[in-house]
Write a protein that holds these residues in place. Structure first.
Motif, PDB file in Angstrom:
ATOM      1  N   ALA A   3       0.774  -1.356  -0.042  1.00 31.62           N
ATOM      2  CA  ALA A   3       0.090  -0.181  -0.046  1.00 31.62           C
ATOM      3  C   ALA A   3       0.762   1.244  -0.122  1.00 31.62           C
ATOM      4  N   SER A   4       1.956   1.350  -0.060  1.00 35.27           N
ATOM      5  CA  SER A   4       2.976   2.173   0.213  1.00 35.27           C
ATOM      6  C   SER A   4       3.176   3.159  -1.229  1.00 35.27           C
ATOM      7  N   HIS A   5       2.743   4.779  -0.939  1.00 34.07           N
ATOM      8  CA  HIS A   5       3.046   5.435  -2.166  1.00 34.07           C
ATOM      9  C   HIS A   5       4.429   5.603  -2.470  1.00 34.07           C
ATOM     10  N   PHE A   6       5.207   5.511  -1.504  1.00 33.35           N
ATOM     11  CA  PHE A   6       6.810   5.793  -1.947  1.00 33.35           C
ATOM     12  C   PHE A   6       7.157   4.143  -2.460  1.00 33.35           C
ATOM     13  N   GLY A   7       6.553   3.166  -2.133  1.00 36.37           N
ATOM     14  CA  GLY A   7       7.068   1.807  -3.007  1.00 36.37           C
ATOM     15  C   GLY A   7       6.631   1.866  -4.260  1.00 36.37           C
ATOM     16  N   MET A   8       5.515   2.477  -4.402  1.00 35.45           N
ATOM     17  CA  MET A   8       4.904   2.724  -5.735  1.00 35.45           C
ATOM     18  C   MET A   8       5.769   3.492  -6.697  1.00 35.45           C
ATOM     19  N   ARG A   9       6.247   4.550  -6.229  1.00 38.88           N
ATOM     20  CA  ARG A   9       7.241   5.310  -7.207  1.00 38.88           C
ATOM     21  C   ARG A   9       8.147   4.481  -7.563  1.00 38.88           C
ATOM     22  N   VAL A  10       8.635   3.526  -6.759  1.00 43.66           N
ATOM     23  CA  VAL A  10       9.935   2.663  -7.338  1.00 43.66           C
ATOM     24  C   VAL A  10       9.444   1.618  -8.460  1.00 43.66           C
ATOM     25  N   VAL A  25       3.010  17.305   0.034  1.00 40.84           N
ATOM     26  CA  VAL A  25       1.649  16.607  -0.461  1.00 40.84           C
ATOM     27  C   VAL A  25       1.350  15.685   0.585  1.00 40.84           C
ATOM     28  N   TYR A  26       2.329  14.851   0.978  1.00 43.60           N
ATOM     29  CA  TYR A  26       1.844  13.614   2.028  1.00 43.60           C
ATOM     30  C   TYR A  26       1.635  14.149   3.546  1.00 43.60           C
ATOM     31  N   PRO A  27       2.293  14.965   3.948  1.00 46.46           N
ATOM     32  CA  PRO A  27       2.012  15.742   5.255  1.00 46.46           C
ATOM     33  C   PRO A  27       0.846  16.276   5.477  1.00 46.46           C
ATOM     34  N   HIS A  62      16.786   4.582   8.763  1.00 47.30           N
ATOM     35  CA  HIS A  62      15.105   4.715   8.981  1.00 47.30           C
ATOM     36  C   HIS A  62      14.473   3.796   9.208  1.00 47.30           C
ATOM     37  N   LYS A  63      14.799   2.423   8.893  1.00 45.98           N
ATOM     38  CA  LYS A  63      13.979   1.026   9.162  1.00 45.98           C
ATOM     39  C   LYS A  63      12.764   1.059   8.113  1.00 45.98           C
ATOM     40  N   LYS A  64      12.817   1.891   6.907  1.00 50.89           N
ATOM     41  CA  LYS A  64      11.655   1.896   6.127  1.00 50.89           C
ATOM     42  C   LYS A  64      11.772   1.449   4.994  1.00 50.89           C
ATOM     43  N   ILE A  65      10.430   1.097   4.250  1.00 56.25           N
ATOM     44  CA  ILE A  65      10.576   0.586   3.060  1.00 56.25           C
ATOM     45  C   ILE A  65      10.299   1.926   2.242  1.00 56.25           C
ATOM     46  N   PRO A  66      10.497   2.075   0.837  1.00 53.63           N
ATOM     47  CA  PRO A  66      11.027   0.979   0.074  1.00 53.63           C
ATOM     48  C   PRO A  66      12.707   1.037   0.160  1.00 53.63           C
ATOM     49  N   VAL A  67      13.309  -0.058   0.011  1.00 59.27           N
ATOM     50  CA  VAL A  67      14.605  -0.435  -0.205  1.00 59.27           C
ATOM     51  C   VAL A  67      15.028  -0.961  -1.307  1.00 59.27           C
ATOM     52  N   ILE A  91       6.814  17.976  -3.512  1.00 60.90           N
ATOM     53  CA  ILE A  91       5.805  17.233  -3.381  1.00 60.90           C
ATOM     54  C   ILE A  91       5.860  16.474  -2.334  1.00 60.90           C
ATOM     55  N   ASP A  92       7.061  15.881  -2.071  1.00 57.51           N
ATOM     56  CA  ASP A  92       7.588  15.171  -0.799  1.00 57.51           C
ATOM     57  C   ASP A  92       7.180  15.799   0.445  1.00 57.51           C
ATOM     58  N   LYS A  93       7.621  16.989   0.685  1.00 60.51           N
ATOM     59  CA  LYS A  93       7.548  17.842   1.755  1.00 60.51           C
ATOM     60  C   LYS A  93       6.016  18.447   2.056  1.00 60.51           C
ATOM     61  N   CYS A 139      18.341   3.616  -0.412  1.00 61.81           N
ATOM     62  CA  CYS A 139      16.997   3.833   0.499  1.00 61.81           C
ATOM     63  C   CYS A 139      16.516   5.372   0.052  1.00 61.81           C
ATOM     64  N   GLU A 140      15.156   5.546   0.245  1.00 61.85           N
ATOM     65  CA  GLU A 140      14.225   6.637   0.125  1.00 61.85           C
ATOM     66  C   GLU A 140      13.986   6.935  -1.386  1.00 61.85           C
ATOM     67  N   SER A 141      12.639   6.728  -1.491  1.00 55.74           N
ATOM     68  CA  SER A 141      11.989   6.686  -2.924  1.00 55.74           C
ATOM     69  C   SER A 141      12.648   7.478  -3.893  1.00 55.74           C
ATOM     70  N   LEU A 142      12.623   8.825  -3.516  1.00 51.78           N
ATOM     71  CA  LEU A 142      13.250   9.682  -4.540  1.00 51.78           C
ATOM     72  C   LEU A 142      14.764   9.497  -5.455  1.00 51.78           C
ATOM     73  N   ASN A 151       6.387  -6.889   6.603  1.00 50.78           N
ATOM     74  CA  ASN A 151       5.535  -6.528   7.449  1.00 50.78           C
ATOM     75  C   ASN A 151       6.005  -5.392   8.346  1.00 50.78           C
ATOM     76  N   LEU A 152       5.245  -4.259   8.156  1.00 47.80           N
ATOM     77  CA  LEU A 152       5.913  -3.283   9.020  1.00 47.80           C
ATOM     78  C   LEU A 152       5.756  -3.348  10.490  1.00 47.80           C
ATOM     79  N   GLU A 153       4.886  -4.279  10.862  1.00 47.63           N
ATOM     80  CA  GLU A 153       4.660  -4.600  12.418  1.00 47.63           C
ATOM     81  C   GLU A 153       5.908  -5.563  12.734  1.00 47.63           C
ATOM     82  N   ASN A 154       6.534  -6.107  11.969  1.00 51.54           N
ATOM     83  CA  ASN A 154       7.538  -7.044  12.484  1.00 51.54           C
ATOM     84  C   ASN A 154       8.643  -7.153  11.185  1.00 51.54           C
ATOM     85  N   LYS A 155       9.483  -6.127  11.309  1.00 52.45           N
ATOM     86  CA  LYS A 155      10.041  -5.993  10.137  1.00 52.45           C
ATOM     87  C   LYS A 155      11.358  -6.976   9.942  1.00 52.45           C
ATOM     88  N   SER A 156      11.647  -7.489   8.494  1.00 54.55           N
ATOM     89  CA  SER A 156      12.657  -8.558   8.535  1.00 54.55           C
ATOM     90  C   SER A 156      13.978  -8.251   8.697  1.00 54.55           C
TER      91      SER A 156
HETATM   92  C1  GS8 Z   1       9.239   7.539   3.328  1.00 55.42           C
HETATM   93  C2  GS8 Z   1       9.135   5.899   3.366  1.00 55.42           C
HETATM   94  C3  GS8 Z   1       8.101   5.465   4.187  1.00 55.42           C
HETATM   95  O1  GS8 Z   1       7.457   6.536   4.795  1.00 55.42           O
HETATM   96  C4  GS8 Z   1      10.610   7.550   0.972  1.00 55.42           C
HETATM   97  O2  GS8 Z   1      11.074   6.472   0.797  1.00 55.42           O
HETATM   98  O3  GS8 Z   1      10.389   8.317   0.348  1.00 55.42           O
HETATM   99  N1  GS8 Z   1      10.819   9.301   2.405  1.00 55.42           N
HETATM  100  C5  GS8 Z   1      10.512   7.595   2.736  1.00 55.42           C
HETATM  101  N2  GS8 Z   1       7.891   4.179   4.584  1.00 55.42           N
HETATM  102  C6  GS8 Z   1       7.042   3.742   5.591  1.00 55.42           C
HETATM  103  C7  GS8 Z   1       5.627   3.075   4.867  1.00 55.42           C
HETATM  104  S1  GS8 Z   1       5.088   4.044   3.825  1.00 55.42           S
HETATM  105  O4  GS8 Z   1       4.177   4.763   4.531  1.00 55.42           O
HETATM  106  C8  GS8 Z   1       7.616   3.157   6.582  1.00 55.42           C
HETATM  107  O5  GS8 Z   1       8.497   1.980   5.947  1.00 55.42           O
HETATM  108  N3  GS8 Z   1       7.332   2.993   7.563  1.00 55.42           N
HETATM  109  C9  GS8 Z   1       7.811   2.059   8.706  1.00 55.42           C
HETATM  110  C10 GS8 Z   1       8.032   2.671   9.994  1.00 55.42           C
HETATM  111  O6  GS8 Z   1       7.966   4.171  10.095  1.00 55.42           O
HETATM  112  O7  GS8 Z   1       8.634   2.226  10.754  1.00 55.42           O
END
Ligand code: GS8
Length: 188
Positions: free
Chosen positions: A12-19, A106-108, A51-56, A102-104, A65-68, A36-41
């Motif tokens: 469902a991630s907008h950021f993952g969709m960019r990639v 739209v989403y906020p 950042h421990k975030k997707i997408p990577v 857009i990043d700074k 890291c970081e979609s842009l 699974n963001l509740e239980n990251k691999s």
């Molecule tokens: C944002 C990625 C992000 O928010 C980018 O890649 O452009 N600035 C980054 N990822 C979220 C999921 S999408 O809402 C994420 O991984 N969240 C997990 C967390 O915050 O623990």
């Protein structure tokens, strides 16, 4: 040697969709791994320890890291087909500026609208409408933000289109009435 490309993502991630759009535009084969963001691999924590975030994107075992930043990387590595950023340095800087805007903004604002209650929603609601008007002005009469073909600014913004309807419902305003060119662009 064939490139190994792995995308750590969440559907469902907008950021993952960019990639995913950038990879599709370039016709790059890759392995998609749903997180699974509740239980990251352990792999996600190792590849994005800051950042421990997707997408990577993991390209031949190296993480980006970081979609842009990933979109720019994809465009630089697979240069031969479907350029996403302009080649002229000034135009490139402009494309980066708008993707960053857009990043700074739209989403906020979207988050403020869907998570705020009553009064709290007012400020992000107003700002969101202003931001869309700025983007409508930037698009102007062009088919795409960069001109005649789909590029990085379109890519950065288009993933938020699926939320236009939800924003209109929650915010009680009409994007179609205020920004008809943006709506036409999104359907292109
Ligand atoms: C944002 C990625 C992000 O928010 C980018 O890649 O452009 N600035 C980054 N990822 C979220 C999921 S999408 O809402 C994420 O991984 N969240 C997990 C967390 O915050 O623990």
């Amino acid at each position: 040697m064939e490139d190994e490309v792995i995308l750590l993502d969440m559907w469902a991630s907008h950021f993952g969709m960019r990639v995913k759009i950038a990879l599709a535009e370039k016709g790059i084969k890759y392995e998609h791994r749903e997180e699974n963001l509740e239980n990251k691999s352990p792999l996600l924590l190792k590849m994005n320890p800051i950042h421990k975030k997707i997408p990577v994107l993991i390209h031949n075992e190296k993480p980006i890291c970081e979609s842009l930043i990933i979109v720019q990387y994809i465009d630089e590595v697979w240069r031969d087909n479907s350029p996403l950023l302009p080649s002229d340095p000034y135009q490139r800087a402009q494309a980066r500026f708008w993707a960053d805007y857009i990043d700074k903004k739209v989403y906020p604002c979207m988050r403020g609208i869907y998570s705020g209650k009553g009064e709290e929603q007012e400020k992000p609601k107003e700002e969101y409408q202003e931001v869309l008007k700025v983007l409508e002005g930037k698009l102007g009469e062009k088919p795409y933000f960069g001109g005649d073909s789909f590029g990085s600014v379109d890519l950065s913004f288009v993933t938020f289109y699926s939320w236009f309807y939800a924003m209109e419902e929650l915010g009680n305003f009409s994007i179609k009435a205020q920004c008809p060119k943006l709506v036409a662009w999104a359907k292109r």
